[in-house]
Design an enzyme around this catalytic site. Sequence first.
Site, mmCIF file in Angstrom:
data_model
loop_
_atom_site.group_PDB
_atom_site.id
_atom_site.type_symbol
_atom_site.label_atom_id
_atom_site.label_comp_id
_atom_site.label_asym_id
_atom_site.label_seq_id
_atom_site.Cartn_x
_atom_site.Cartn_y
_atom_site.Cartn_z
ATOM 1 N N GLY A 7 66.688 106.522 129.236
ATOM 2 C CA GLY A 7 67.433 105.938 128.119
ATOM 3 C C GLY A 7 67.928 104.523 128.298
ATOM 4 N N SER A 26 72.961 99.517 127.172
ATOM 5 C CA SER A 26 72.714 100.964 127.096
ATOM 6 C C SER A 26 73.711 101.737 127.951
ATOM 7 C CB SER A 26 71.311 101.300 127.612
ATOM 8 O OG SER A 26 70.326 100.774 126.766
ATOM 9 N N ILE A 27 74.159 102.880 127.419
ATOM 10 C CA ILE A 27 75.035 103.752 128.207
ATOM 11 C C ILE A 27 74.310 104.156 129.496
ATOM 12 C CG2 ILE A 27 76.101 106.040 128.243
ATOM 13 C CD1 ILE A 27 76.815 105.601 125.275
ATOM 14 N N VAL A 81 59.764 110.817 125.250
ATOM 15 C CA VAL A 81 60.185 112.216 125.441
ATOM 16 C C VAL A 81 59.673 113.147 124.340
ATOM 17 C CG1 VAL A 81 62.237 111.613 126.790
ATOM 18 C CG2 VAL A 81 62.432 111.893 124.295
ATOM 19 N N TYR A 105 77.350 109.991 110.279
ATOM 20 C CA TYR A 105 76.665 110.388 111.530
ATOM 21 C C TYR A 105 75.603 111.443 111.210
ATOM 22 C CZ TYR A 105 76.258 110.826 116.601
ATOM 23 O OH TYR A 105 75.796 110.820 117.898
ATOM 24 N N LYS A 159 73.243 116.527 117.851
ATOM 25 C CA LYS A 159 74.149 116.591 119.015
ATOM 26 C C LYS A 159 74.703 118.013 119.191
ATOM 27 C CE LYS A 159 73.966 112.319 120.481
ATOM 28 N NZ LYS A 159 73.058 112.025 121.595
HETATM 29 P P1 NAD Z 1 70.547 102.829 123.433
HETATM 30 O O1 NAD Z 1 69.801 102.382 122.230
HETATM 31 O O2 NAD Z 1 70.825 101.803 124.455
HETATM 32 O O3 NAD Z 1 69.836 104.058 124.135
HETATM 33 C C1 NAD Z 1 69.058 105.009 123.429
HETATM 34 C C2 NAD Z 1 67.798 105.197 124.233
HETATM 35 O O4 NAD Z 1 66.993 106.241 123.677
HETATM 36 C C3 NAD Z 1 66.928 103.936 124.281
HETATM 37 O O5 NAD Z 1 66.700 103.554 125.623
HETATM 38 C C4 NAD Z 1 65.626 104.375 123.653
HETATM 39 O O6 NAD Z 1 64.504 103.757 124.231
HETATM 40 C C5 NAD Z 1 65.665 105.856 123.959
HETATM 41 N N1 NAD Z 1 64.719 106.620 123.141
HETATM 42 C C6 NAD Z 1 64.703 106.769 121.795
HETATM 43 N N2 NAD Z 1 63.621 107.512 121.429
HETATM 44 C C7 NAD Z 1 62.965 107.841 122.574
HETATM 45 C C8 NAD Z 1 61.779 108.564 122.873
HETATM 46 N N3 NAD Z 1 61.047 109.138 121.903
HETATM 47 N N4 NAD Z 1 61.401 108.692 124.165
HETATM 48 C C9 NAD Z 1 62.113 108.117 125.170
HETATM 49 N N5 NAD Z 1 63.246 107.405 124.953
HETATM 50 C C10 NAD Z 1 63.653 107.266 123.666
HETATM 51 O O7 NAD Z 1 71.913 103.452 122.864
HETATM 52 P P2 NAD Z 1 73.088 104.251 123.585
HETATM 53 O O8 NAD Z 1 74.236 104.152 122.675
HETATM 54 O O9 NAD Z 1 73.208 103.825 124.988
HETATM 55 O O10 NAD Z 1 72.572 105.766 123.505
HETATM 56 C C11 NAD Z 1 72.431 106.584 124.651
HETATM 57 C C12 NAD Z 1 72.918 107.986 124.362
HETATM 58 O O11 NAD Z 1 74.327 107.971 124.198
HETATM 59 C C13 NAD Z 1 72.346 108.608 123.097
HETATM 60 O O12 NAD Z 1 72.124 109.980 123.307
HETATM 61 C C14 NAD Z 1 73.483 108.405 122.119
HETATM 62 O O13 NAD Z 1 73.432 109.303 121.035
HETATM 63 C C15 NAD Z 1 74.652 108.681 123.027
HETATM 64 N N6 NAD Z 1 75.958 108.245 122.542
HETATM 65 C C16 NAD Z 1 76.137 106.971 122.136
HETATM 66 C C17 NAD Z 1 77.397 106.580 121.683
HETATM 67 C C18 NAD Z 1 77.645 105.166 121.208
HETATM 68 O O14 NAD Z 1 78.617 104.951 120.500
HETATM 69 N N7 NAD Z 1 76.835 104.211 121.598
HETATM 70 C C19 NAD Z 1 78.456 107.500 121.646
HETATM 71 C C20 NAD Z 1 78.228 108.798 122.084
HETATM 72 C C21 NAD Z 1 76.973 109.165 122.536
#
Ligand code: NAD
Length: 266
Positions: free
Chosen positions: A15, A21-22, A68, A158, A165
């Site tokens: 990810g 990115s988180i 994925v 959302y 989720k």
């Molecule tokens: P991000 O865009 O940096 O990361 C999302 C990642 O998912 C990306 O690296 C992307 O390439 C990957 N991805 C999407 N489709 C894919 C696929 N088919 N195959 C492989 N990789 C794929 O954004 P983020 O905010 O860092 O999101 C990371 C996680 O954290 C996610 O699950 C998101 O829902 C969750 N999250 C985010 C927040 C927020 O506010 N940013 C809050 C809670 C949870």
Amino acid sequence: MAEGLLAGKRGVVFGVANEKSIAWGCAQACAAQGASLAFNYLGETLERRVRKLVDEFLPGAPVFDCNVQKDDEIASFFASVKKEWDTIDFVIHSVAYADREDLKDQYITTPRANFALALDISAYSLVALAREAAPMMPNGGSIVAMTYYGAEKVVPRYNVMGVAKAALECSARYLANDLGPKGIRVNCISAGPIRTLSASAIAGMRGMLTVAEKVTPMRRNVTQTDVGQTTVYLLSDFSTAVTGEVIHVDSGYHVMGLFGFEGPAE
Ligand code: NAD
């Protein structure tokens, strides 16, 4: 010899898209605690950026392509990791996707195909990754996935991602039961809103951040580092009996009700 809470542990990180990115916050926190890491990237468009980040901060860490949605790509990702390491200790799942069109109005309009796509990438992927990773964890391990409060309560806009989720969190509980006898733990972190590439797809993200900052018990938004440090805890031997859990890293937002009510007691 590396030192830290994750010294000697090896894990894969799914990810990373960029430095916001988180997953990247998690990777930095894990590396600081002595972990060795391997990464995926999604397709050619992200490859250069992910490789550059990794080469700059964690030179030599393996990086492989993996969408994925594709079982064959997941299998070849883990086959490539196996060429580097016989076993791994953890998996970080920080992957989600929903069509931008479905994150701006009402949930009721979500088309069937978009629902399936969001659930496939954001929830089923955890099952598919766990299935391939588990045989590489003969000594037990830890799997952590990122979720959000919209799984538990209605967060306007959302929408389908909240449903995905909820499926992700429930999958983590079922996987915890399947893999517990092998000493593999599966947990989720429910992160507060953070400005990232994916988050920008949610209409009104700026408003979410402003509200969260005002009403959370800690009166602040969370950072990638906050999430990364809790990830370290869940991957470490400090959480050896914690599984099937959802830990909120949201400055306490989820404990609040009747937001903004600070009127006189009368
Ligand atoms: P991000 O865009 O940096 O990361 C999302 C990642 O998912 C990306 O690296 C992307 O390439 C990957 N991805 C999407 N489709 C894919 C696929 N088919 N195959 C492989 N990789 C794929 O954004 P983020 O905010 O860092 O999101 C990371 C996680 O954290 C996610 O699950 C998101 O829902 C969750 N999250 C985010 C927040 C927020 O506010 N940013 C809050 C809670 C949870």
